[in-house]
Design an enzyme around this catalytic site. Structure first.
Site, short mmCIF file in Angstrom:
data_model
loop_
_atom_site.label_atom_id
_atom_site.label_comp_id
_atom_site.label_asym_id
_atom_site.label_seq_id
_atom_site.Cartn_x
_atom_site.Cartn_y
_atom_site.Cartn_z
CB CYS A 28 5.40 -11.34 2.00
SG CYS A 28 3.71 -10.79 2.04
NE ARG A 50 -4.52 -11.02 -1.81
CZ ARG A 50 -3.76 -9.98 -2.13
NH1 ARG A 50 -4.32 -8.85 -2.53
NH2 ARG A 50 -2.45 -10.06 -2.06
CD GLN A 55 0.07 -10.97 -5.00
OE1 GLN A 55 0.69 -11.73 -4.26
NE2 GLN A 55 -0.32 -9.77 -4.62
CG ASP A 101 4.59 -11.12 -4.64
OD1 ASP A 101 4.92 -9.93 -4.58
OD2 ASP A 101 4.07 -11.73 -3.69
CG HIS A 112 8.56 -10.45 -1.14
ND1 HIS A 112 7.82 -11.44 -1.74
CD2 HIS A 112 7.67 -9.61 -0.56
CE1 HIS A 112 6.54 -11.22 -1.50
NE2 HIS A 112 6.41 -10.13 -0.79
CE LYS A 136 -0.24 2.34 -1.45
NZ LYS A 136 -1.37 1.51 -1.84
CG HIS A 166 5.87 -6.42 0.16
ND1 HIS A 166 5.34 -7.60 0.59
CD2 HIS A 166 6.29 -5.77 1.28
CE1 HIS A 166 5.42 -7.67 1.90
NE2 HIS A 166 6.00 -6.58 2.35
#
Length: 631
Positions: free
Chosen positions: A333, A362, A380, A382, A384, A464, A510
């Site tokens: 992000c 991670r 990911q 991902d 945004h 979420k 996200h």
RNA sequence: GCCGGCGUAGCUCAGCGGUAGAGCAGCUGAUUCGUAAUCAGCAGGUCGUCGGUUCAAAUCCGACCGCCGGCUCCA
């Protein structure tokens, strides 16, 4: 005479009569299948006295509550057996769980698989001796005295947490346990059980507490159902993505490289490329812009984002570069925010959607790593989305659309959807939370999706929607997540210029659809048992020659297929046809094309499907048509 | 990280104090074959790593690394 309503019918009964006796009178045929009653909505033992004026219904073993009771009672039987064999064992708790039950014991030496066999035998004796489950209601103090005598400190601790003055105990033979109940009337009602495994578990799930020894087991109304469940467990084992990943040469985890770090072998990498290409195409079509960002960044970036404060224990340690601290990224992000901030943004530009297959790292504790499902480095899918409050609902609606589209393409058509709302600790204003929750909710409803609300389970920065997919074995996996974020726009001062010419705070979403490519790949492997659909299969067609005479012909067939864009394995080895068939089958290649004298002569191919079905010989063009239709 | 189990050839596994084994895969040769394994030969291992016990350790003990089942964790 007192009266009770049983399954909607008024029945009179004798004072002090038990439900068991009522059952015997009303429907003796059901004697075998009924194990408890629901009295004004709450579950009671059959041995309980009938309550005047109550509404009751019978609880049978096929009722989910009935199955729970059976398993809970089986757990008691196991605890009784354990106490007989290991008198030094201290009992703790033993609930029923999905698919079975467990019971935790404090023992000087943890149980071994051999112990399980002995315990199972002893349970058999208890079941055979047809011991009644006897409910005893006592004053809390009396129970405390009892457990002190029995030297059961964990039970006393549980007792301390109970607010009522009276508690219920259940006696099974010589074994007395603190328990809310209800239970089956007698041990003989247990018909089919099995102890499955031993495992360590902390008392009350807290790692500061002592480690207990847990025994998992299961129990079913009959042998057939138990067998079915054990077969299911076998099936799960057969589909294990770690095993298939090795067999099909999809991925590898090397001790030399490090735990939780995935090496994608050529065939797995090819599947991944297909997934990625599809993903990128879909995103470009839907107005996303693809971006790339680095794997490390200055530590300060993570200070600003708040990760250092809230996410530190999941981050790898920073490294020093020319006197500055750098951090390997756990999330994408902050980078996308920086891209957004490269220039002024007008409300006319929004929504702006940045998508990236971003690889993050991670730190996961060593004990939790698991194949592709739980790793330390993963990619990911991902994105945004930067938008205004007014655009939120429409965007979420479109997102849900896109998510379902993509998941369906991969063969997942059943979902559990959860809307997580504001937790106790949160950032942002109450008003914006309410607006965002309302937007999520109404998008879900307009889309006609059923969902459950997880109250207070939202992340501190925003509400979420999580979507769990169901695989072919009915197991659910959380992949997609759509999260509204009020926090990062604040921290990074993300704004746009509104129609009024003034600066406004941008809202951020996200979202990930597959979650992590590694994990999603693992789920796909298990869902398809390694037999990928044609469009995903790393090898789509195997071309098999029967003898060396047919090599030229087969080579031409393979070339033509490759020209058409198919992934082809050409097998012209000097082996018997059945050998090559078997190999293609084991590799789970969707089609095998056989070519021998007959095919060479007529210019055809003889296709065989992965499942073993033979299609009639056909011209190669026809076969190509067939393939294209299946894609 | 914690509890328990496991670590032997590329893979699956046997051996559990006395000179390392099998099947599959690999390589070589023979076989030219019609829908799930043709035959023969060859090669392949510091028995996870390090240390200890012993005349002798894959085997017994300890530490570490990794894997597996759980727990915990998954802002």
């Amino acid at each position: 005479m007192p009266v009770v309503t049983v399954e909607g019918e008024q029945v009179s009964f004798e004072e002090g009569e038990s439900y068991a006796s009522l059952l015997e009178k009303l429907s003796p045929k059901k004697r075998e299948s009924i194990i408890a009653v629901r009295e004004n909505g709450s579950l009671k033992d059959l041995t309980a006295p009938v309550m005047d004026g109550a509404e009751v219904s019978w609880v049978s073993l096929s009722d989910p509550d009935g199955l729970d009771i059976l398993r809970h009672s089986t757990a008691h039987i196991m605890a009784c057996a354990v106490k007989r064999l290991f008198p030094e064992a201290r009992v703790t708790i033993g609930p029923s769980i999905e698919n079975g039950f467990y019971y935790d014991f404090d023992v000087p030496r943890p149980f071994t698989p051999e112990d399980l066999e002995k315990i199972e035998e002893e349970m058999g004796r208890i079941v055979e001796s047809d011991l009644p489950f006897e409910r005893i209601e006592v004053e809390k103090e009396e129970a405390r005295k009892l457990f002190q005598e029995e030297n059961e400190p964990y039970k006393i601790e549980l007792l301390d947490d109970i607010e009522d003055d009276r508690v219920s105990l259940y006696r099974l033979g010589e074994f007395v346990d603190l328990c809310r109940g209800p239970h089956i009337p007698s041990s003989k009602r247990v018909k089919a059980y099995k102890l499955l495994q031993v495992a360590g578990a902390y008392w009350r799930g807290d790692e500061r507490n002592p480690m207990l020894s847990r025994i998992y087991g299961t129990s079913f109304p009959d042998r057939k159902e138990l067998k079915k469940y054990l077969t299911f467990l076998e099936e799960v084992k057969k589909r294990d993505h770690r095993r298939l990943g090795k067999e099909l040469e999809l991925f590898h985890i090397a001790e030399e490289v490090g735990p939780g770090l995935i090496l994608w072998l050529p065939k797995g990498a090819l599947v991944r490329k297909i997934i990625e290409d599809y993903w990128k195409d879909e995103h470009l079509k839907k107005g996303y812009e693809i971006v790339y960002t680095p794997h490390i960044a200055k530590l300060n970036l993570w200070e600003v984002s708040g990760h250092l404060q809230f996410y530190r224990e999941n981050m790898f340690s920073p490294m020093e570069v020319e006197g500055s601290q750098y951090q390997i990224k756990p999330m994408n992000c902050p980078f996308h925010i920086n891209i957004y901030k490269t220039k002024m943004r007008s409300y006319r530009d929004l929504p702006i959607r940045y998508a990236e297959l971003g690889t993050v790292y991670r730190f996961e504790r060593s004990g939790v790593l698991h194949g592709l499902m739980r790793v330390r480095g993963f990619t990911q899918d991902d994105a945004h989305i930067f938008l205004t409050e007014e655009q939120l609902e429409k965007e979420i609606f479109d997102l849900l659309d896109m998510t379902i589209d993509i998941l369906t393409r991969f063969g997942f058509e059943e979902y559990d959807i959860y809307l997580s709302t504001r937790p106790e600790k949160f950032v942002g204003t109450l008003e914006s939370w309410e607006k965002a929750e309302g937007a999520l909710k109404s998008a879900l409803e307009k889309k006609g999706l059923e969902y459950a609300i997880d109250p207070g389970e939202g992340v501190f920065y925003g509400p979420k929607i999580d979507i769990k997919i169901k695989d072919v074995l009915g197991r659910s996996w959380q992949c997609s997540t759509i999260q509204v974020d009020f926090n990062n726009p604040e921290r990074f001062d993300v704004t746009y210029i509104g129609a009024d010419g003034k600066e406004h705070r941008t809202i951020m979403i996200h979202r990930a659809l597959m979650g992590s490519l590694e994990r999603f790949f693992g789920i796909l492997i298990e869902h398809y048992a390694g037999a990928f659909p044609l469009w995903l299969a790393p090898e789509q067609v195997a071309v098999l020659s029967i003898t060396d005479r047919h090599i030229d012909y087969c080579t031409k067939v393979a070339e033509r297929l490759r020209e058409e864009g198919f992934r082809v394995l050409l097998d012209t080895r000097n082996e018997k046809l059945s050998y090559k068939i078997r190999e293609a089958q084991v590799k789970k290649i969707p089609y095998a094309l056989v070519a021998g004298d007959r095919e060479v002569e007529s210019g055809t191919v003889a296709p065989r499907k992965r499942g073993g079905e033979n299609l009639p010989p056909m011209k190669l063009d026809e076969f190509i048509e067939l393939l294209k239709n299946e894609l």
